[in-house]
Design an enzyme around this catalytic site. Structure first.
Site, mmCIF file in Angstrom:
data_model
loop_
_atom_site.group_PDB
_atom_site.id
_atom_site.type_symbol
_atom_site.label_atom_id
_atom_site.label_comp_id
_atom_site.label_asym_id
_atom_site.label_seq_id
_atom_site.Cartn_x
_atom_site.Cartn_y
_atom_site.Cartn_z
ATOM 1 C CG HIS A 51 -3.039 -3.097 11.628
ATOM 2 N ND1 HIS A 51 -3.817 -4.186 11.288
ATOM 3 C CD2 HIS A 51 -3.244 -2.196 10.635
ATOM 4 C CE1 HIS A 51 -4.455 -3.950 10.156
ATOM 5 N NE2 HIS A 51 -4.130 -2.733 9.742
ATOM 6 C CG HIS A 53 -3.037 1.789 7.474
ATOM 7 N ND1 HIS A 53 -2.738 0.956 6.409
ATOM 8 C CD2 HIS A 53 -3.917 1.093 8.240
ATOM 9 C CE1 HIS A 53 -3.412 -0.181 6.526
ATOM 10 N NE2 HIS A 53 -4.148 -0.130 7.639
ATOM 11 C CG LEU A 54 3.101 5.302 9.811
ATOM 12 C CD1 LEU A 54 4.584 5.104 10.093
ATOM 13 C CD2 LEU A 54 2.493 6.268 10.827
ATOM 14 N NE ARG A 55 -3.889 6.159 4.957
ATOM 15 C CZ ARG A 55 -4.467 4.955 4.996
ATOM 16 N NH1 ARG A 55 -3.859 3.896 4.476
ATOM 17 N NH2 ARG A 55 -5.654 4.815 5.540
ATOM 18 C CG ASP A 145 -4.397 -4.209 6.687
ATOM 19 O OD1 ASP A 145 -5.338 -4.964 6.982
ATOM 20 O OD2 ASP A 145 -4.434 -2.984 6.866
ATOM 21 C CG ASN A 271 -12.723 -3.663 5.108
ATOM 22 O OD1 ASN A 271 -13.534 -4.488 5.521
ATOM 23 N ND2 ASN A 271 -11.987 -3.866 4.032
ATOM 24 C CG ASP A 298 -6.912 -0.966 10.715
ATOM 25 O OD1 ASP A 298 -6.060 -0.503 9.914
ATOM 26 O OD2 ASP A 298 -7.970 -1.509 10.345
ATOM 27 C CG HIS A 302 -8.996 7.462 4.940
ATOM 28 N ND1 HIS A 302 -8.287 6.943 3.874
ATOM 29 C CD2 HIS A 302 -9.442 6.385 5.638
ATOM 30 C CE1 HIS A 302 -8.306 5.612 3.931
ATOM 31 N NE2 HIS A 302 -9.003 5.248 5.001
ATOM 32 N N PRO A 316 -12.750 3.352 3.896
ATOM 33 C CG PRO A 316 -12.206 1.068 3.746
ATOM 34 C CD PRO A 316 -12.334 2.329 2.917
HETATM 35 O O1 DOR Z 1 -10.554 0.363 7.533
HETATM 36 C C1 DOR Z 1 -9.518 0.036 6.992
HETATM 37 N N1 DOR Z 1 -8.656 0.943 6.516
HETATM 38 N N2 DOR Z 1 -9.243 -1.265 6.863
HETATM 39 C C2 DOR Z 1 -8.198 -1.701 6.139
HETATM 40 O O2 DOR Z 1 -8.006 -2.884 6.035
HETATM 41 C C3 DOR Z 1 -7.321 -0.747 5.445
HETATM 42 C C4 DOR Z 1 -7.361 0.564 6.083
HETATM 43 C C5 DOR Z 1 -6.783 1.661 5.235
HETATM 44 O O3 DOR Z 1 -5.690 1.488 4.665
HETATM 45 O O4 DOR Z 1 -7.386 2.732 5.155
HETATM 46 ZN ZN ZN Z 2 -7.050 -4.506 7.279
#
Ligand code: DOR
Ligand code: ZN
Length: 420
Positions: A51, A53-55, A145, A271, A298, A302, A316
């Site tokens: 899990h 996130h590479l954006r 997600d 989140n 996760d 950001h 989040p």
């Molecule tokens: O905190 C979170 N950030 N929860 C998520 O489900 C998505 C993620 C995000 O993409 O920033």
């Molecule tokens: Zn999530």
């Protein structure tokens, strides 16, 4: 390809020995071109993150496949699964192939794209799951997600669809009607702060529904970032009945609590939200017991403007790849076999990823990481390789330093520094 001899390395905490890496594999050759003094270092199979996130595409200002891959390698990872909530969303063969290709080009970890369950993550219409599965990216895990697949009929269809190729639906369990306007965990702290709460039952209700759907259909369900003690109990019962469900917990949910929201520092906004100390305790116990199968980061980078603002407007998420192993080490202690199981072997097995999460026997692909358990590190956001700085551990001292990582016998990290 250079061969390496890791002198005096401890495989999963066992008695020190020499380990040779040659031709991309663990070798039984007696020597090698380069010698690495591994005295006091522990070798683990390369970590696998289900899990991340590479954006990219879309928010390259926050992270790219390359910067995220470097962050992962520095954290001891050799494979990461890239979440689909990019822009455009990874809901077609074209986008998942693009992410997969960018991962190959970066060459620092194996980047395996996760496909979206629904078109545009909008929760209305199933995405082209089959086309993504048969694409070059060979997608086996699908997730919306960031959003919950809230429509039970759509969730059922998705589970039915992926059953044909033993695929998995990874659910972000959040009943949206119960979390409208939510800013943090619903409890004593949210009441004191006057912030709208995200109740535990919003997660638990979806997990309960989805294990029943997965049981009905006979498909595989994976639950993302489990955060409450109640969710653990739902999972425990489902597993006891033989439901094909697996679950993950994040490092931050294993360590941090909702009390941190009292600082109003949005770095703690995530989140699902940080929960109570008793939830943390239940999550730790569930991870040890195996009711929660794996740790997944996760990792959610950001940009500054999305984090350094008022709590209510902040996005989040927390970065996590470079601190995951130190956090888990601080929680579990030096239980190396358990750490390898929860952070490498089981995630690889869930995803059907071959060559990762092996026993590092002669002949196995040399995907591994070397950790110095005696080192202590004060986390400095400025030193992170991630393009984003939103770590909740700034100024915190954590145990363990990743000294080297090898991907198929090639070092991606040496002396604690990325090789490229
Ligand atoms: O905190 C979170 N950030 N929860 C998520 O489900 C998505 C993620 C995000 O993409 O920033
Ligand atoms: Zn999530």
């Amino acid at each position: 390809m250079t061969s390496y001899l890791l002198r005096g390395v401890s495989l999963l905490g066992a008695t020190p020995r020499d380990l040779v890496i040659a031709d991309g594999r663990i070798s039984d050759k007696p020597d090698a071109e380069e010698i690495i003094d591994a005295d006091g270092l522990v070798a683990l199979p390369g970590l696998v993150d289900l899990h991340t996130h590479l954006r990219e595409p879309g928010r390259e200002d926050a992270e790219t496949v390359e910067t995220g891959s470097r962050s992962a390698a520095l954290g001891g990872y050799t494979a990461v699964f890239a979440m689909a909530n990019t822009s455009p969303v990874a809901d077609t063969a074209g986008v998942v192939e693009q992410v997969w290709r960018l991962g190959r080009e970066a060459g620092l970890v194996d980047v395996q794209p996760i496909g979206a369950v629904t078109v545009g993550l909008a929760g209305k219409q199933l995405a082209e799951l089959g086309a993504m599965a048969t694409s070059a990216a060979n997608v086996r895990i699908f997730s919306d997600d960031g959003h919950c697949v809230a429509d039970p009929r759509l969730m059922r269809r998705a589970l039915e669809y992926v059953k044909a190729f033993d695929g998995i639906i990874a659910q972000h369990a959040e009943e949206p009607r119960l979390t409208e306007g939510a800013q943090m965990h619903e409890g004593e702290v949210s009441t004191r702060l006057g912030l709208t709460g995200w109740p535990a039952v919003a997660e638990e209700a979806i997990i309960a529904r989805d294990v029943l759907l997965a049981e009905h259909v006979g498909s595989r369900l994976h639950v993302c970032h489990v955060s409450t003690a109640g969710s653990v109990e739902v999972l425990r019962q489902a597993k006891a009945r033989g439901v094909r469900v697996t679950a993950e917990v994040t490092p931050h949910h294993l360590l941090l609590t909702d009390e941190l929201a009292a600082s109003y520092d949005p770095v703690y906004k995530v989140n699902p939200p940080l929960r109570t100390a008793s939830d943390v305790e239940a999550l730790r116990a569930a991870l040890v017991e195996g009711v929660i199968d794996i740790v997944a980061t996760d990792h959610a980078p950001h940009a500054v403007e999305d984090k350094e603002c008022e709590w209510a407007y902040a996005r989040p998420g927390m970065v996590g790849l470079e601190t995951a192993l130190p956090v888990v080490l601080s929680v579990l202690g030096e239980q190396w076999d358990l750490i390898a199981e929860r952070m490498s072997r089981t995630p690889a097995r869930i995803a059907g990823l071959t060559g990762h999460g092996t026993g590092l026997a002669v002949g196995d692909p040399a995907n591994l990481t070397l950790v110095d358990p005696s080192a202590r590190r004060v986390v400095d956001p400025a030193e992170l390789a991630s393009r984003s700085r939103n770590t909740p551990y700034a100024g915190t001292t954590l145990p363990g330093r990743i000294v080297a990582t090898f991907l198929r016998g090639e070092p991606t990290v040496l002396d604690g520094k990325a090789v490229k």
